[in-house]
Write a protein that holds these residues in place. Sequence first.
Motif, PDB file in Angstrom:
ATOM      1  N   ILE A  23      -7.219  93.478 160.158  1.00  0.00           N
ATOM      2  CA  ILE A  23      -8.451  93.340 160.955  1.00  0.00           C
ATOM      3  C   ILE A  23      -8.645  91.891 161.379  1.00  0.00           C
ATOM      4  CG2 ILE A  23     -10.978  93.489 160.833  1.00  0.00           C
ATOM      5  CD1 ILE A  23     -10.576  95.923 158.967  1.00  0.00           C
ATOM      6  N   GLY A  24      -8.438  90.963 160.447  1.00  0.00           N
ATOM      7  CA  GLY A  24      -8.639  89.543 160.754  1.00  0.00           C
ATOM      8  C   GLY A  24      -7.675  89.073 161.833  1.00  0.00           C
ATOM      9  N   LEU A  25      -6.416  89.458 161.734  1.00  0.00           N
ATOM     10  CA  LEU A  25      -5.428  89.045 162.731  1.00  0.00           C
ATOM     11  C   LEU A  25      -5.758  89.625 164.097  1.00  0.00           C
ATOM     12  CD1 LEU A  25      -2.001  89.460 160.824  1.00  0.00           C
ATOM     13  CD2 LEU A  25      -3.154  87.332 161.417  1.00  0.00           C
ATOM     14  N   THR A  26      -6.055  90.904 164.123  1.00  0.00           N
ATOM     15  CA  THR A  26      -6.332  91.589 165.398  1.00  0.00           C
ATOM     16  C   THR A  26      -7.566  91.006 166.070  1.00  0.00           C
ATOM     17  OG1 THR A  26      -5.450  93.584 164.376  1.00  0.00           O
ATOM     18  CG2 THR A  26      -6.622  93.859 166.454  1.00  0.00           C
ATOM     19  N   ALA A  27      -8.640  90.886 165.278  1.00  0.00           N
ATOM     20  CA  ALA A  27      -9.893  90.391 165.862  1.00  0.00           C
ATOM     21  C   ALA A  27      -9.740  88.955 166.336  1.00  0.00           C
ATOM     22  CB  ALA A  27     -11.013  90.509 164.832  1.00  0.00           C
ATOM     23  N   GLY A  28      -9.136  88.126 165.517  1.00  0.00           N
ATOM     24  CA  GLY A  28      -9.019  86.711 165.853  1.00  0.00           C
ATOM     25  C   GLY A  28      -8.051  86.463 166.989  1.00  0.00           C
ATOM     26  N   PHE A  29      -6.973  87.206 167.052  1.00  0.00           N
ATOM     27  CA  PHE A  29      -5.956  86.934 168.061  1.00  0.00           C
ATOM     28  C   PHE A  29      -6.313  87.507 169.422  1.00  0.00           C
ATOM     29  CE2 PHE A  29      -1.946  87.701 170.294  1.00  0.00           C
ATOM     30  CZ  PHE A  29      -1.365  86.441 170.220  1.00  0.00           C
ATOM     31  N   PHE A  30      -6.776  88.749 169.435  1.00  0.00           N
ATOM     32  CA  PHE A  30      -7.030  89.390 170.724  1.00  0.00           C
ATOM     33  C   PHE A  30      -8.407  89.058 171.276  1.00  0.00           C
ATOM     34  CE2 PHE A  30      -3.725  92.085 168.851  1.00  0.00           C
ATOM     35  CZ  PHE A  30      -2.772  92.000 169.845  1.00  0.00           C
ATOM     36  N   GLY A  31      -9.347  88.751 170.421  1.00  0.00           N
ATOM     37  CA  GLY A  31     -10.681  88.356 170.875  1.00  0.00           C
ATOM     38  C   GLY A  31     -11.335  89.426 171.737  1.00  0.00           C
ATOM     39  N   GLY A  32     -12.286  89.014 172.544  1.00  0.00           N
ATOM     40  CA  GLY A  32     -12.951  89.895 173.501  1.00  0.00           C
ATOM     41  C   GLY A  32     -13.617  91.101 172.854  1.00  0.00           C
ATOM     42  N   VAL A  33     -13.427  92.248 173.499  1.00  0.00           N
ATOM     43  CA  VAL A  33     -14.081  93.472 173.026  1.00  0.00           C
ATOM     44  C   VAL A  33     -13.548  93.869 171.641  1.00  0.00           C
ATOM     45  CG1 VAL A  33     -14.438  95.935 173.512  1.00  0.00           C
ATOM     46  CG2 VAL A  33     -14.414  94.285 175.387  1.00  0.00           C
ATOM     47  N   THR A  34     -12.250  93.696 171.459  1.00  0.00           N
ATOM     48  CA  THR A  34     -11.647  94.040 170.167  1.00  0.00           C
ATOM     49  C   THR A  34     -12.323  93.262 169.048  1.00  0.00           C
ATOM     50  OG1 THR A  34      -9.550  94.302 171.321  1.00  0.00           O
ATOM     51  CG2 THR A  34      -9.458  94.181 168.924  1.00  0.00           C
ATOM     52  N   ASP A  35     -12.465  91.973 169.261  1.00  0.00           N
ATOM     53  CA  ASP A  35     -13.101  91.116 168.261  1.00  0.00           C
ATOM     54  C   ASP A  35     -14.553  91.537 168.039  1.00  0.00           C
ATOM     55  OD1 ASP A  35     -13.582  89.053 166.498  1.00  0.00           O
ATOM     56  OD2 ASP A  35     -14.128  87.652 168.080  1.00  0.00           O
ATOM     57  N   THR A  36     -15.232  91.815 169.142  1.00  0.00           N
ATOM     58  CA  THR A  36     -16.655  92.190 169.028  1.00  0.00           C
ATOM     59  C   THR A  36     -16.808  93.450 168.185  1.00  0.00           C
ATOM     60  OG1 THR A  36     -17.043  91.262 171.215  1.00  0.00           O
ATOM     61  CG2 THR A  36     -18.738  92.751 170.341  1.00  0.00           C
ATOM     62  N   LEU A  66     -14.648  94.921 166.040  1.00  0.00           N
ATOM     63  CA  LEU A  66     -14.230  94.763 164.640  1.00  0.00           C
ATOM     64  C   LEU A  66     -15.209  93.883 163.861  1.00  0.00           C
ATOM     65  CD1 LEU A  66     -10.362  94.366 165.088  1.00  0.00           C
ATOM     66  CD2 LEU A  66     -11.583  96.307 164.103  1.00  0.00           C
ATOM     67  N   SER A  67     -15.676  92.830 164.515  1.00  0.00           N
ATOM     68  CA  SER A  67     -16.611  91.932 163.820  1.00  0.00           C
ATOM     69  C   SER A  67     -17.923  92.621 163.502  1.00  0.00           C
ATOM     70  CB  SER A  67     -16.892  90.687 164.674  1.00  0.00           C
ATOM     71  OG  SER A  67     -15.711  89.939 164.809  1.00  0.00           O
ATOM     72  N   ARG A  68     -18.380  93.487 164.422  1.00  0.00           N
ATOM     73  CA  ARG A  68     -19.643  94.182 164.150  1.00  0.00           C
ATOM     74  C   ARG A  68     -19.470  95.181 162.991  1.00  0.00           C
ATOM     75  NH1 ARG A  68     -20.323  90.826 167.395  1.00  0.00           N
ATOM     76  NH2 ARG A  68     -20.280  89.776 165.382  1.00  0.00           N
ATOM     77  N   ILE A  69     -18.295  95.815 162.959  1.00  0.00           N
ATOM     78  CA  ILE A  69     -18.046  96.739 161.842  1.00  0.00           C
ATOM     79  C   ILE A  69     -18.072  95.962 160.521  1.00  0.00           C
ATOM     80  CG2 ILE A  69     -16.310  98.232 160.766  1.00  0.00           C
ATOM     81  CD1 ILE A  69     -15.458  99.058 163.611  1.00  0.00           C
ATOM     82  N   LEU A  70     -17.444  94.793 160.543  1.00  0.00           N
ATOM     83  CA  LEU A  70     -17.463  93.961 159.331  1.00  0.00           C
ATOM     84  C   LEU A  70     -18.885  93.535 158.981  1.00  0.00           C
ATOM     85  CD1 LEU A  70     -14.341  91.649 159.859  1.00  0.00           C
ATOM     86  CD2 LEU A  70     -14.533  93.652 158.389  1.00  0.00           C
ATOM     87  N   ASP A  71     -19.651  93.202 160.027  1.00  0.00           N
ATOM     88  CA  ASP A  71     -21.047  92.797 159.796  1.00  0.00           C
ATOM     89  C   ASP A  71     -21.831  93.916 159.118  1.00  0.00           C
ATOM     90  OD1 ASP A  71     -20.624  90.346 160.867  1.00  0.00           O
ATOM     91  OD2 ASP A  71     -21.454  90.830 162.850  1.00  0.00           O
ATOM     92  N   ILE A  72     -21.590  95.148 159.605  1.00  0.00           N
ATOM     93  CA  ILE A  72     -22.316  96.299 159.029  1.00  0.00           C
ATOM     94  C   ILE A  72     -21.937  96.457 157.554  1.00  0.00           C
ATOM     95  CG2 ILE A  72     -22.527  98.820 159.078  1.00  0.00           C
ATOM     96  CD1 ILE A  72     -22.161  98.575 162.173  1.00  0.00           C
TER      97      ILE A  72
END
Lengths: 552, 337
Positions: free
Chosen positions: B138-151, B153-159
Motif C-alpha cells: 500500500i505504501g509503495l503504490t500510494a507514494g509512487f503513483f500518487g493522484g487518485v490512487t494515493d487519495t 489508499l490514504s483515506r482507507i488508511l485514515d479510516i
Amino acid sequence: MKKWLLAGATALLLTAVSGTAYAEYKAEHRGGTIRLLSRSAGGTLDPHVNYTLQYWQLYQSTYDGLLNFKKAAGADGFNVVADIAEEIPKPENGGKTYVFKIRKGIMFSDGRELGVKDVVASFQRIFKVSSPTAGGFYSVIVGADKCLAEPAKCALEGGVVGDEAAGTVTINLTQPDAEFLYKLGLPHAAILPADAPAQDAGSVPIPGTGPYMFASYDPNKALVMERNPHFKVWSEEAQPDGYPDKVQYDFGLSEEAAVTAIQNGEADWTFDEIPADRLGEIGTKYKDQVHVTPLTAWWYLPMNTRLAPFDNEKARQAVSYAIDRNALVKIFGGPVLAQPVCQVLPPGFPGHEAYCPYTKDPGAKWSAPDMEKAKQLVEESGTKGQKVTIIAEDKAISKSVGIYLQSVLTELGYQAEVKPIATNIQFTYIQNTNNKVQMSITQWYQDYPAASDFLYILFGCESFHEGSDSSVNIAGFCDKEINDKMKAALALGVEDQAAADKMWAEIDKAVTDKAPAAALFTPKHLDFVSKRVGNFQFNSQFYWMVTQSWVQ
Amino acid sequence: MADAVASLRTSRGPWATALRKLSRDRAAMACLAVFILIVIICLLAPAYATFANTDPFRSSLDATVDINGQQVPVMEQSTEGLGLGYTPIGPTWEFGSYFLGADTQGRDVMARLLYGGRNSLLIAGASTIITILFATAIGLTAGFFGGVTDTILSRILDILWAFPVYLLAISLSIVLIAHGIDLGIITLEAGSLWLPIFIIGIVYIPYIARPIRGQVLALRQSEFVLAAIGLGVPEHRILVRDILPNVSTTLIVFVPLMLAINMLTESALSFLSIGVQPPDASWGTIIQDGQGLLYTRPWVALAPGIAIALTVLVLNVLGDGLRDALDPRSKIRLGGD
C-alpha cells in the motif's frame, strides 16, 4: 423452570423443616444500603419476561401476584399464600374455575391504586410479551390458544374475566391444573399496571406493588432499588416490609474481586459462584459468613436433537456415558457443594426414583464413566469426526466445565471446541434455534416443587419454539408418546398426586433414556455474606430473601 | 588522499556495515540471543510434554504426581473448616513434573506455557508478515503513483487509523471469532489460529503503511528515480529495484517492534477470550486461566506474564539496535567508523 431460577430445597427438607412463623419486624434494624454484586446483569427487568434467578430474587420485594410463595425460611417458602387476592379461592366447576377477590388499597409505586383491570390486563400481557412460560404455564387458561397464536391481540376471552363492581377476577381453565396455584405465585404472573407496555420493557422499570421499587437500571453498571413510598403491609407472610432503605446491585466486578470486597466489608453478597480457589479460604477463615443449602436443581448439557451429530440418539447417549461426573463435581467445589446425577429429576424431588443408566455399573447411582461403551456408541452412530461446538457461559465454573467436556468429546472422536459467551445473553442465545447451538452448558432451578417443572417444561413439545429466544426446551426434544404421558400425568395430578408422581418417575426414566440432555450434577447453593448482614434467611422457593436481612 | 581512496575501495557496503554495527551492540546481541533462546525453548514444547508424560490440552482432574516417592493428587481437596473446594497443585520446581504447578483443569502449566509460547510467537510472527506485506504494497503504490490512487489508499488508511487499535481488534474478534471468515478464496474457520493472525495483521497496517508512503513520496522526487523514469524504465522495475531497497531498512527496523506489539495485542485478545480459543493455549489464555487462581496459585498467571514481558523487552531492545545500525543518522553519531 429456568435457568438460575428458583430455589429449591429437597423434599427431605420439605418434610424435615417445620413451618416457620414469620419473624417479628425489628424496627431498630431498619435502614442502610445493602450492596449486592454480580459479574453481569440479568437481562431485561420486565417481570413477565425475565427468567433468571438473579432477578426473580429481587421481584419478591418489588412485585406481587394474586398469590405468592410465603416469605419464610426453609421449605415453608414452598407454601402458596394469598397476596393481591384476599384469600386462596376454592376451585369451582370441577377444578376449572377460580374466583379471586382483589384486595383494596394496594398501591403501585407510581401512586395509582391497583384494580381489577390491572389484573385482567396483566394476564393478557403474559401472552402479549410472549413470556417464556406463556405456553408452558398459562396455556391452560381459556383463550390462551388464541393468544399464543396471535399475541398482540390477546384478550383471554372467557379465560380471565374481571368484575369491577364485585372486585373479583375469575379465571377459567380448559382443564383442571393441579399446579395452577403455584404458577400464579411466580413473577411471570405478577400484577402490573394495565398500561404497562405490550412489549418487553427491557431496562425501563415497570411500577410494582412491593415494598421496594426499581429506581434505576443500567445493565452495564448497576440496578438500584429504593423503598416504594406507597407501600403498606397487607400480608406479613405474602409481602412483609424490608429492612434496608436501599438495595444497590453493582455489575462488572469479577468473582474474585467480589469475594475480596465481601471479605473487606465493601459489599454484602455476590450472586455469582464463588471462585474455586477461594472456597478453601472462605470455608475456613470466614465459615461463619458462609451458608450452604441443598437445591432442587441440576446442571445439564442440552444436546440439540434437531442438529447433527446429536440428532442421533446413540451420539447423545455416548456423551452421557463418557462424562466423569466426579470431575465436574471437583470443578464445582467438591462433594460438599455438588452431587453427581444422571437423570432429570433432582434427588428428593416429587417423582424422583434414583436411576442411572449412564454409568459403569448401571443402577440407581452413578459410579464411573464408561468410555468404552461411549466410544462404541459413537462408532455405531456414525458421527465420529464431526464438529461440535459447546456454548458455555463466560463465568469461571461454566467455562471450566466446557473445557472439560471438550476433552471428553475429543476423546470420543469429535472435533470439539468450546465457546464461552457473556452470561447475560448465553441463556437466551442457546434457546434460539437460529443460532444452531449443538450443545450448551446450563442450569435449571425449580420454579415450584412439581416434576412437570423439570420434565414438561424442559422437554415438552409445547416448550419448543422455533427461532425464539424463549424456547426453554433447548434440546428441541419432542417425543409424542412421552409428551402424551406428561399431559396425562398433569391431569392425573389434579386427583391423585401420588399416582401422578409415580407416572412422572416413569417419564423421567424415559426422557433420561432418550438422552436429550446429559445430567451433570445437582448443586448446593453457597451464599457468602459480609459480616454485617444479619437475619440471613434462605427461602427454598426464591433463595436468600435479600430485603429480609439487615445491615445495621 | 591515497588512504581515503583505499578506504573507499575496501568499503563493505551498507548491509555489511549495518550488520557489523549491530554485532558490536552488546545489548542488542544479548537480546537477540535471549529471543532465539525463547523461540528454541518454545519449539521444544512437544519434547517437554513427552518427557513429562502430560497432555497440556486435556483435563487431568484425577491425575496424580510423584513427589518424593509419594503419589499426590494434582487437585487437592480442602480438608479444613467446611471442606470446600479443590486447589490445583502448586509449583514443584521439579523439571518434568508439574514444574510450575497445575491449572484448574489439572493440566501442567509448564507444558502449556511452552505450547502457548509457540502460538504467541507464531501469531506475532505471522501477523507481522501480513502487516509488513500489506503495508509495503500500500505504501509503495500510494507514494509512487500518487493522484487518485494515493487519495483512495490514504483515506482507507485514515479510516483504519481513526479507530483505536484495540477497539478495532476487539470488535473484529468478537464478530469473527464465532463465525469465522468466508471470503470465497479465503476461508478461516471459527477457532482457527489464523483468525487472530489475520485480525492483528490487518489492524496495524496503517502504522507502517503511512511512514512507508511518506518515504516513497520523497524517493519519487529523487534524481535517480526521475532519471530512471526519464530513461523509460518500467514502473514496476523502478518500484522493485530502486524504491523498495531504499525503504527496506525502515521495514527491517519495524519487524522486531511489530513482533512485540503484535504479541501484546494477541495476549490482550486471548485474555479476553477472543483470541486463541480453547483447547489451544497462548500466553494470554494462560494468564486468563490463572486469573481465577491468583490468590492460591499465582504462578499460573505470573509465568506467562513474565514470558510476555521478557520477550517484548528483548524485541524492543533489538529493534533499537537495528535502528541504530540501519539509520544513517546513527553513522554520524557513532563517528568515523
